[in-house]
Every structure is written in C-alpha cells, then in structure tokens.
Design a protein around this motif. Sequence first.
Motif, PDB file in Angstrom:
ATOM      1  N   UNK B 377       0.837  -1.194   0.000  1.00  0.00           N
ATOM      2  CA  UNK B 377       0.000   0.000   0.000  1.00  0.00           C
ATOM      3  C   UNK B 377       0.872   1.245   0.000  1.00  0.00           C
ATOM      4  N   UNK B 378       1.874   1.236   0.880  1.00  0.00           N
ATOM      5  CA  UNK B 378       2.734   2.415   0.992  1.00  0.00           C
ATOM      6  C   UNK B 378       3.569   2.617  -0.269  1.00  0.00           C
ATOM      7  N   UNK B 379       4.082   1.512  -0.815  1.00  0.00           N
ATOM      8  CA  UNK B 379       4.897   1.615  -2.021  1.00  0.00           C
ATOM      9  C   UNK B 379       4.075   2.221  -3.157  1.00  0.00           C
ATOM     10  N   UNK B 380       2.859   1.716  -3.286  1.00  0.00           N
ATOM     11  CA  UNK B 380       1.944   2.228  -4.301  1.00  0.00           C
ATOM     12  C   UNK B 380       1.719   3.733  -4.081  1.00  0.00           C
ATOM     13  N   UNK B 381       1.447   4.088  -2.833  1.00  0.00           N
ATOM     14  CA  UNK B 381       1.178   5.490  -2.508  1.00  0.00           C
ATOM     15  C   UNK B 381       2.372   6.382  -2.790  1.00  0.00           C
ATOM     16  N   UNK B 382       3.553   5.927  -2.401  1.00  0.00           N
ATOM     17  CA  UNK B 382       4.751   6.736  -2.597  1.00  0.00           C
ATOM     18  C   UNK B 382       5.017   6.967  -4.083  1.00  0.00           C
ATOM     19  N   UNK B 383       4.885   5.912  -4.880  1.00  0.00           N
ATOM     20  CA  UNK B 383       5.143   6.059  -6.312  1.00  0.00           C
ATOM     21  C   UNK B 383       4.115   6.964  -6.969  1.00  0.00           C
ATOM     22  N   UNK B 384       2.878   6.851  -6.513  1.00  0.00           N
ATOM     23  CA  UNK B 384       1.826   7.703  -7.075  1.00  0.00           C
ATOM     24  C   UNK B 384       2.077   9.156  -6.753  1.00  0.00           C
ATOM     25  N   UNK B 385       2.589   9.412  -5.554  1.00  0.00           N
ATOM     26  CA  UNK B 385       2.788  10.799  -5.131  1.00  0.00           C
ATOM     27  C   UNK B 385       4.139  11.333  -5.572  1.00  0.00           C
ATOM     28  N   UNK B 386       4.779  10.640  -6.498  1.00  0.00           N
ATOM     29  CA  UNK B 386       6.069  11.070  -7.048  1.00  0.00           C
ATOM     30  C   UNK B 386       7.153  11.166  -5.986  1.00  0.00           C
ATOM     31  N   UNK B 387       7.058  10.360  -4.960  1.00  0.00           N
ATOM     32  CA  UNK B 387       8.150  10.295  -3.985  1.00  0.00           C
ATOM     33  C   UNK B 387       8.945   9.035  -4.286  1.00  0.00           C
ATOM     34  N   UNK B 388       9.530   9.023  -5.478  1.00  0.00           N
ATOM     35  CA  UNK B 388      10.150   7.801  -5.982  1.00  0.00           C
ATOM     36  C   UNK B 388      11.295   7.320  -5.100  1.00  0.00           C
ATOM     37  N   UNK B 389      12.115   8.280  -4.614  1.00  0.00           N
ATOM     38  CA  UNK B 389      13.278   7.870  -3.817  1.00  0.00           C
ATOM     39  C   UNK B 389      12.851   7.111  -2.575  1.00  0.00           C
ATOM     40  N   UNK B 390      11.829   7.641  -1.916  1.00  0.00           N
ATOM     41  CA  UNK B 390      11.300   6.979  -0.723  1.00  0.00           C
ATOM     42  C   UNK B 390      10.744   5.609  -1.107  1.00  0.00           C
ATOM     43  N   UNK B 391      10.071   5.602  -2.247  1.00  0.00           N
ATOM     44  CA  UNK B 391       9.487   4.349  -2.719  1.00  0.00           C
ATOM     45  C   UNK B 391      10.549   3.302  -2.951  1.00  0.00           C
ATOM     46  N   UNK B 392      11.675   3.727  -3.546  1.00  0.00           N
ATOM     47  CA  UNK B 392      12.756   2.783  -3.830  1.00  0.00           C
ATOM     48  C   UNK B 392      13.379   2.261  -2.546  1.00  0.00           C
ATOM     49  N   UNK B 393      13.448   3.147  -1.564  1.00  0.00           N
ATOM     50  CA  UNK B 393      14.001   2.724  -0.283  1.00  0.00           C
ATOM     51  C   UNK B 393      13.128   1.626   0.318  1.00  0.00           C
TER      52      UNK B 393
END
Lengths: 100, 474
Positions: B377-393
């Motif tokens: 859920x969080x990964x999906x949310x982070x990528x959607x909100x253009x917080x890619x770096x956080x998502x990759x982490x």
Amino acid sequence: MLPPVMKKTITDNPKKLANLIDLVNLPSTLREFTGQSQISRLGCFMRVWSYIKDNNLQDPNNKNVVNCDEKLRSVLLGKPQVELSELPTLIKLHFPKEPK
Amino acid sequence: MGKIPPSLRSSVSTSIIKKPQSLIPNESPSHKPHHFPKKPARKIPPQLSEKTQEPTAFRNPFSSPNISDAKKVFTSIVAATKSPLDLRVHNALLQSYAAISTVNDSISLFNHMIKTHPAFSPDRSTYHVLLSQSCKAGDETLGSVHQVLNFMLTNGFSPDKVTTDIAVRSLCSAGNVDLAVELVKQMAMKNAAPDSYTYNFLVKCLCKSRSVSSVYEFIESMKSSLNLKPDLVTYTILIDNVTNRENLREATKLVEMLAEEGFKPDCYIYNTIMKGFCKLNLGKEAVDVFKKMKEEGVEPDLVTYNTLIFGLSKCGRIMEAKKYLGVMVEMGHFPDAVTYTSLMNGMCRKGDVLGAMELLEEMQAQGCQPNVCTYNTLLHGLCKSKLLEKGLELYGLMKECTMKLDTASYATLVRALCREGRVADAYEVFDYAVESKSVTDVAAYTTLEGTLKWLKKAREQVVPGEATRLHVGR
C-alpha cells in the motif's frame, strides 16, 4: 487461480495473450541465437534480456543503453547500440502478426 | 519482518507536526491479526477432528500402487516396529496407501491388515479413510461410495452423521457438489441425516458454484424432505453470497426473512451486511449498520471495526475512519495490521502518503508489525505521489525480506521509474517480480511492455526541454 487483472486481460483480449505466449517457428537468425526452433515472444524476450545480463552488455555509464556484441546484433537489426526501452519493440519485429 | 529504517521514517515526517499518541494504550497486542469475516470460526465443525490427518510431513512409505508390494511394505513395517502398532498408525498407513491406489486395492490391504495382524481392530474412523478415498475417485454413479458404505455395514458399522459429513466434504473438495447433494438425500433415508454443519457446508459449496435460485431450491427441498431448516449460520452464508454478487436487494430481503423466522441477527450477520455495503462504497450505510448494532445491543468485534474502517477509508471518509479507530481503542480492541493498512490505503488514495507514513510510525510504536499488504500500500502510494526515492528505499526493504509485490504496486513502481528515465531500474524490478513470483511472467511483461510503449509516446510528444529529462536517465 489467475489474479483478476490477468483474467480480465485474457477475457478481453485472448488474441493479445496468445501472440505473447504461443510458440512460433523461428527464422534462422533467432534459431541460432536461442538454440531452439520454436519459442514464444515472451520466452524470446526473457532469453535476450538474460543474455544481456549474463554478458554484462549494459553500458557502464548509462545502464539504459545496451552495447550489442556480435551475437546480439544478429537479432537486433544489426544495431551496435540499443536502448533498453526499445527492446520489446525490436523483439516484436521477429514475431509478425499472423495473416488473417 | 523488517522494520522501516529510521532514515525513511524521519525524513518523511519531519515537516509534519507530531500528533499526541495517547489514543492507543501502550501495550503490544499479542493477538493474531484478524481478517475480514470471510470465514467465521464457528462454522468449523467438530467432526473434522475425527478425520485422520494426512501425514504430509512424512514420506509416503508406499511407493507403488501395486497391492502385493503394499502388503510387503506393511509386513516390513510391522516387523520393524517393536512396540505394538496402535489404531492411529494403522489408519495413517491405510490413508497413505489410499492416496496412491484404487478403492478395491485399499480394501484388499485393509483385509490383509486384519488377517495378518489380529491386534488391529478397525473402528469407524478406519472405514472413513476408505470412504473419503472412494469419494475422491470421481465416478459419476457413486458406485464406489456405496461399495465402501456396504462394506462398513457388513462389518457392523452403520453410517451416521459423521459418515455423511466426511462423504460430503470429500465429494465437494473433489468438485462433485451435485453428487454430494444426491448422497445427502440417499443417506437421509439410511438413518444418517446430515446435521447442521454438513448442511451449512453444502449450502456454502452450492453458493460458490450455483445461482442464488438453485441454492434456494436446495434449501426448500431440505426443508420439505428432511425438515432441516436454515439457521443463523445458513443466513450468514446466504447474505455473504448475495452481497458478494452485489445484490443488496436480495440481502435486505434475507435480513427481513431472518427476522420473520424469529432469529436475532448476531455480530457475524451484521459484519457480513456491513462488508456488503463497504464493497459498494456505501460508507453512510455501513455506519448505519454500526449504529443499528449498538441499538440492538450487539457488541461490535474487531472484524466489525476493521470492516467499518476499511469501508470508510475506501470511500474517502478518512476523518470518520480515524474517529472509529479512536472508538475502537476506547472499547478495548487493539487495532491490527488490517486496521492500519486500511487507513493508510485511504490516505494514499487521497494523496496523503506522508500522513500514511506517519501512521506507519505510530503503528510500529504500538507494537503492531506491518505486513506485506501494508508495505505494498505504501509503495503504491509513494510512487503515485512522485516520492520515488522513498518508494525505492521501501522497495529495497521489501526485497531484503523477499516480500512479494502486488500487481498495483509493481505497475506503479515500473511506471514511476520509466517516467524518470530509469529504464534499467525498471527492468530490475521486472526481474524481481518474476523471480519472487509476485505476478505471473505474462502480467509482469505486459506491464513492462505497456509502460515502455507509453514512455515512447510521451517522449515523442513532450517539448524539447522536457525531452532531455526523459532521455538522459541516470
């Protein structure tokens, strides 16, 4: 059980899936590369991509670019360099649509 | 499961003023996470324990279906064990052999066991091993089932309701629901009428594969021929079935029928109805069900709260969902991973992924461990909100724990990477998804191919200045 999304793709478009996973008789160039006489488009993509990884053909400065060796060149239109993003398109060229 | 590293937590929530966390008592919940009310525990019948368990942990001692080989194996096992074999060992041996042989051969081995080993006195459960095998044989006429039943009868065991139950379950698990219905009718005449557990199990199986009207037909025929009436569990199954088909009118009708029959809806019924409303994004109606429960004096349980919070989050009513999180804690329930993930999902849908990350921190502070769903859920949310770096982490963390990606988070991550021109990284995610069997090869490839196609179009359309960003990559 297939996930719902997949199920939908299949029921919506069985042909699209078929041309991805059906085995196809290969032209001589691909036959040499894969060592098989038949392969699906998906299988061919996997084969090429793992060939790139196994032989470290990605450009060290820009991983998005592949420096083709001779063997790879033979299946990718003879290009010396291809972008990773074009890989599916280039492979699709070997799998022309069946005449209706 | 790994914890979110502090770097990921703090950098996300620095800009947000911390809320006081007094909402939830500082005890770590020790119960297991509950999920949505698909299978209320009370439906598990006590008869199941009588079934001999399949010896999955051991190697099958019988390697060939040949009966004379099997007899030799049995003799050697008897010779090898010093202590006398008890009934359970005999049953287990018979079951192992039944798994690979035919009904007739199993009966032969059974007879051989009695003959060569007089200490072995088979009881009902031994015959049930044979019965369960005969039900899975899959013949259209129930011939081998009757063969075993007669065999039982000649040896002095008349079939009872447990026999019926085992036969019905075996038939249904082999996919022969029709035969199970047929058998129930025949067994009823032999003084082995099904009890309510068998009956409800059969109703549930019918619901899965038949139309609503044919299920009603079955219920009617049971009522008229065996005087078996639907009980509260039956109604729960029926309501669950029609709400899953998004047929709310029928559900309302069933609730009325329930009242007419003199039943008082219990927590499970309410949970099921609420789930139906949540499925259709009807937040207000879900809250109404909750209020009705309170009025009727039915105490909501963890599943009720989880369903309600899930439903409210799903239709975007985050504030209310949070309010019920408070209510839930006040009532002494411990929110679990499902509760928190539902809330995070709602927040991500609203674009408030930072809030969701903050909730993750709160969740872990309460001693509740996030699960695969939470991470996805969080990964999906982070990528959607253009917080890619956080998502990759986060993705790196998931990879470390070899967690699976779900379809949505895989697709958003690939897309987000391609958007940034990081095609090679997208290929790496593709590899991981295939390797970890998160999605099928076909689905993984179709997503990648589609995304790359989209990227090509995007590159052709954008203005030159923008184009460099898409092309340069890393």
